[in-house]
Design a protein around this motif. Structure first.
Motif, PDB file in Angstrom:
ATOM      1  N   GLY A  94     -15.214  29.797  63.618  1.00 16.31           N
ATOM      2  CA  GLY A  94     -16.130  29.536  63.984  1.00 16.31           C
ATOM      3  C   GLY A  94     -16.608  31.305  64.736  1.00 16.31           C
ATOM      4  O   GLY A  94     -16.942  31.190  66.262  1.00 16.31           O
ATOM      5  N   ARG A  95     -16.501  31.511  64.211  1.00 16.03           N
ATOM      6  CA  ARG A  95     -16.393  33.557  65.312  1.00 16.03           C
ATOM      7  C   ARG A  95     -17.761  34.491  64.721  1.00 16.03           C
ATOM      8  O   ARG A  95     -18.354  34.704  66.241  1.00 16.03           O
ATOM      9  N   PHE A  96     -17.893  33.919  63.900  1.00 17.61           N
ATOM     10  CA  PHE A  96     -19.462  34.273  63.001  1.00 17.61           C
ATOM     11  C   PHE A  96     -20.510  33.804  62.470  1.00 17.61           C
ATOM     12  O   PHE A  96     -19.787  33.496  61.921  1.00 17.61           O
ATOM     13  N   ALA A  97     -21.905  34.183  63.383  1.00 19.35           N
ATOM     14  CA  ALA A  97     -22.572  32.865  62.171  1.00 19.35           C
ATOM     15  C   ALA A  97     -23.690  33.977  61.864  1.00 19.35           C
ATOM     16  O   ALA A  97     -24.460  34.478  62.472  1.00 19.35           O
ATOM     17  N   VAL A  98     -23.310  33.720  60.381  1.00 17.75           N
ATOM     18  CA  VAL A  98     -24.019  34.860  59.404  1.00 17.75           C
ATOM     19  C   VAL A  98     -25.530  34.282  58.378  1.00 17.75           C
ATOM     20  O   VAL A  98     -25.311  33.086  58.033  1.00 17.75           O
ATOM     21  N   SER A  99     -26.735  34.837  59.135  1.00 20.24           N
ATOM     22  CA  SER A  99     -28.413  34.436  58.470  1.00 20.24           C
ATOM     23  C   SER A  99     -27.908  35.229  57.385  1.00 20.24           C
ATOM     24  O   SER A  99     -28.199  35.984  56.802  1.00 20.24           O
ATOM     25  N   LEU A 100     -27.667  34.098  56.273  1.00 23.63           N
ATOM     26  CA  LEU A 100     -26.981  35.195  54.763  1.00 23.63           C
ATOM     27  C   LEU A 100     -28.263  35.037  53.796  1.00 23.63           C
ATOM     28  O   LEU A 100     -28.100  35.492  53.294  1.00 23.63           O
TER      29      LEU A 100
ATOM     30  N   ASN B 288     -24.600  29.271  69.078  1.00 24.20           N
ATOM     31  CA  ASN B 288     -24.824  28.236  70.593  1.00 24.20           C
ATOM     32  C   ASN B 288     -24.107  27.504  70.465  1.00 24.20           C
ATOM     33  O   ASN B 288     -23.352  27.281  71.615  1.00 24.20           O
ATOM     34  N   VAL B 289     -23.216  26.660  69.697  1.00 23.71           N
ATOM     35  CA  VAL B 289     -23.272  25.459  69.708  1.00 23.71           C
ATOM     36  C   VAL B 289     -21.758  25.664  69.348  1.00 23.71           C
ATOM     37  O   VAL B 289     -20.637  25.249  70.264  1.00 23.71           O
ATOM     38  N   VAL B 290     -20.978  26.796  68.743  1.00 23.53           N
ATOM     39  CA  VAL B 290     -19.113  27.014  68.770  1.00 23.53           C
ATOM     40  C   VAL B 290     -18.736  27.967  69.566  1.00 23.53           C
ATOM     41  O   VAL B 290     -17.740  28.734  69.451  1.00 23.53           O
ATOM     42  N   GLY B 291     -19.991  29.122  69.495  1.00 21.52           N
ATOM     43  CA  GLY B 291     -19.534  30.263  70.599  1.00 21.52           C
ATOM     44  C   GLY B 291     -19.482  31.233  69.661  1.00 21.52           C
ATOM     45  O   GLY B 291     -18.634  32.123  70.176  1.00 21.52           O
ATOM     46  N   ALA B 292     -19.836  31.620  68.616  1.00 24.86           N
ATOM     47  CA  ALA B 292     -20.171  32.437  67.717  1.00 24.86           C
ATOM     48  C   ALA B 292     -20.814  33.014  68.086  1.00 24.86           C
ATOM     49  O   ALA B 292     -22.053  33.523  68.631  1.00 24.86           O
ATOM     50  N   VAL B 293     -20.276  34.710  67.324  1.00 25.72           N
ATOM     51  CA  VAL B 293     -21.860  36.165  67.353  1.00 25.72           C
ATOM     52  C   VAL B 293     -22.506  35.705  66.306  1.00 25.72           C
ATOM     53  O   VAL B 293     -22.621  35.809  65.450  1.00 25.72           O
ATOM     54  N   PRO B 294     -24.143  35.483  65.876  1.00 25.42           N
ATOM     55  CA  PRO B 294     -25.459  36.176  65.351  1.00 25.42           C
ATOM     56  C   PRO B 294     -25.550  36.846  64.672  1.00 25.42           C
ATOM     57  O   PRO B 294     -25.484  38.076  65.921  1.00 25.42           O
ATOM     58  N   VAL B 295     -24.993  36.799  63.469  1.00 23.77           N
ATOM     59  CA  VAL B 295     -25.202  37.795  62.979  1.00 23.77           C
ATOM     60  C   VAL B 295     -26.694  37.849  61.674  1.00 23.77           C
ATOM     61  O   VAL B 295     -26.799  37.215  61.108  1.00 23.77           O
TER      62      VAL B 295
ATOM     63  N   GLY C 123     -36.238  30.473  58.057  1.00 20.02           N
ATOM     64  CA  GLY C 123     -35.957  30.239  59.039  1.00 20.02           C
ATOM     65  C   GLY C 123     -34.418  30.070  59.168  1.00 20.02           C
ATOM     66  O   GLY C 123     -33.722  30.014  60.563  1.00 20.02           O
ATOM     67  N   GLY C 124     -33.610  30.998  58.760  1.00 19.26           N
ATOM     68  CA  GLY C 124     -32.373  31.024  58.772  1.00 19.26           C
ATOM     69  C   GLY C 124     -31.962  31.847  60.239  1.00 19.26           C
ATOM     70  O   GLY C 124     -31.206  32.004  60.483  1.00 19.26           O
ATOM     71  N   ASN C 125     -32.182  32.601  60.360  1.00 22.38           N
ATOM     72  CA  ASN C 125     -32.453  33.472  61.376  1.00 22.38           C
ATOM     73  C   ASN C 125     -32.068  32.335  62.874  1.00 22.38           C
ATOM     74  O   ASN C 125     -31.285  32.362  63.846  1.00 22.38           O
ATOM     75  N   ARG C 126     -32.435  31.631  62.974  1.00 23.85           N
ATOM     76  CA  ARG C 126     -33.578  30.563  64.119  1.00 23.85           C
ATOM     77  C   ARG C 126     -31.864  30.099  63.871  1.00 23.85           C
ATOM     78  O   ARG C 126     -31.455  29.699  65.214  1.00 23.85           O
ATOM     79  N   LEU C 127     -31.763  29.557  62.454  1.00 24.31           N
ATOM     80  CA  LEU C 127     -30.498  28.107  62.775  1.00 24.31           C
ATOM     81  C   LEU C 127     -28.720  29.155  62.796  1.00 24.31           C
ATOM     82  O   LEU C 127     -28.906  28.741  63.748  1.00 24.31           O
ATOM     83  N   ALA C 128     -29.137  30.846  62.777  1.00 21.11           N
ATOM     84  CA  ALA C 128     -27.648  30.601  63.226  1.00 21.11           C
ATOM     85  C   ALA C 128     -28.316  31.277  64.634  1.00 21.11           C
ATOM     86  O   ALA C 128     -26.058  31.451  64.672  1.00 21.11           O
ATOM     87  N   TYR C 129     -28.404  31.304  65.296  1.00 20.16           N
ATOM     88  CA  TYR C 129     -28.404  31.416  66.915  1.00 20.16           C
ATOM     89  C   TYR C 129     -27.911  29.944  67.309  1.00 20.16           C
ATOM     90  O   TYR C 129     -27.248  29.503  68.058  1.00 20.16           O
TER      91      TYR C 129
ATOM     92  N   ALA D  74     -24.666  40.394  74.804  1.00 16.11           N
ATOM     93  CA  ALA D  74     -25.111  40.074  73.363  1.00 16.11           C
ATOM     94  C   ALA D  74     -25.998  41.002  72.713  1.00 16.11           C
ATOM     95  O   ALA D  74     -25.578  41.598  71.932  1.00 16.11           O
ATOM     96  N   SER D  75     -25.282  42.266  73.560  1.00 16.30           N
ATOM     97  CA  SER D  75     -25.979  43.862  73.162  1.00 16.30           C
ATOM     98  C   SER D  75     -24.762  45.077  73.627  1.00 16.30           C
ATOM     99  O   SER D  75     -24.821  45.425  73.796  1.00 16.30           O
ATOM    100  N   PRO D  76     -23.425  44.685  73.126  1.00 14.94           N
ATOM    101  CA  PRO D  76     -22.176  45.484  72.878  1.00 14.94           C
ATOM    102  C   PRO D  76     -21.848  46.601  72.921  1.00 14.94           C
ATOM    103  O   PRO D  76     -21.600  47.770  74.234  1.00 14.94           O
ATOM    104  N   ARG D  77     -23.266  47.410  72.255  1.00 12.19           N
ATOM    105  CA  ARG D  77     -23.115  48.283  72.097  1.00 12.19           C
ATOM    106  C   ARG D  77     -24.800  49.212  72.884  1.00 12.19           C
ATOM    107  O   ARG D  77     -24.895  50.875  73.029  1.00 12.19           O
ATOM    108  N   GLY D  78     -24.885  48.885  73.809  1.00  9.04           N
ATOM    109  CA  GLY D  78     -26.134  48.744  74.868  1.00  9.04           C
ATOM    110  C   GLY D  78     -26.130  49.580  75.957  1.00  9.04           C
ATOM    111  O   GLY D  78     -24.935  49.024  76.460  1.00  9.04           O
TER     112      GLY D  78
END
Length: 267
Positions: A95-101, A118-125, A108-114, A233-237
């Motif tokens: 449950g670490r990364f939610a990748v819009s594959l 948000n449900v599992v505390g993962a990072v959306p990719v 709508g895969g990007n929206r689903l990834a978010y 949300a933007s760790p290199r920002g």
């Protein structure tokens, strides 16, 4: 793009488990997002890849709990058209990364990834150029039940202060206590911006804001919301605009310094 072009079953969701060990994670997803769980090991006589291929077009969107190699093999030969293919979000079993594959932008895969993240505390990719090459993240905090018009006005004010348009914003980030804030959800939906939800424990661990708020510390338990959420949300920002407040809404802007200049981006 209109979802009607995508699939007649766009709202239907399939959650594909590769192993029984993912049951708890899948149940958490189903509890929040709905959908149908697929447990292919119950049909041990039929290879999982064959089962998935037979089910792929039966759902409007998919979450796969699997390794990326498994997903790639299962999807081999299935995608036909980005306007009709069911989007696929890949979630690792930890449950670490939610990748819009697949079907990220059009499907709508990007929206689903978010939503998954948000449900599992993962990072959306998100890797689609239209979204990924936008350099700004808005961190937003607000009072309860603040009107969407006030959120919009605060965002416009903040962006004007640094002379940047809303079109350069990649996502909005807020604390989990504000995940269902009606005005914030309406603002994000109206501007087609994904909402990234950061847990209060992660915000507390971030432990740095330019100006701690006594009110937020007393009522939320952290020193601030908008700045740490945007930075997480933007760790290199870098912080392009510290917290600015307007009528019960706080906004901070973080810019991703790893991206090319706006003028050189490829759409």
């Amino acid at each position: 793009m209109s979802n009607s072009l995508h699939n007649t079953q766009t709202n239907s969701l399939g959650i594909w488990l590769v192993r029984a060990e993912s049951e708890a994670l899948a149940a958490r997803l189903q509890g929040q997002l709905g959908g149908t769980l697929y447990r292919p090991w119950l049909n041990a006589g039929i290879p999982q890849k064959q089962q998935f291929r037979a089910s792929y077009r039966h759902q409007g969107q998919w979450i796969m709990l699997a390794a990326s190699g498994v997903a790639v093999r299962f999807l081999e030969g299935l995608p036909q058209d980005k306007l009709t293919d069911p989007p696929v979000v890949l979630l690792d079993e930890a449950g670490r990364f939610a990748v819009s594959l697949l079907g990220g932008h059009e499907g709508g895969g990007n929206r689903l990834a978010y939503r998954v993240a948000n449900v599992v505390g993962a990072v959306p990719v998100i890797t689609t150029a239209t979204e990924a090459l936008k350099p700004l993240v808005l961190g937003i905090g607000c009072r309860k039940n603040v009107l969407v018009e006030k959120i919009a006005a605060a965002v416009t004010h903040a962006l004007d202060l640094i002379g940047r348009p809303l079109g350069e914003v990649r996502e909005v980030a807020t604390i989990d206590l504000k995940a269902e804030e009606p005005g914030l959800l309406t603002f994000c939906a109206a501007n087609e911006l994904p909402l990234r939800v950061i847990s209060a424990s992660d915000v507390a661990a971030r432990g740095w804001v330019t100006a701690p708020s006594e009110w937020v510390q007393k009522n939320v338990g952290v020193d601030g919301v908008c700045e740490p959420c945007a930075l997480i949300a933007s760790p290199r920002g870098v912080l392009a605009l510290p917290k600015t407040a307007l009528e019960g809404v706080t906004v901070a802007i973080v810019e991703d310094i790893g991206l090319p200049d706006v003028e050189s981006r490829v759409e």
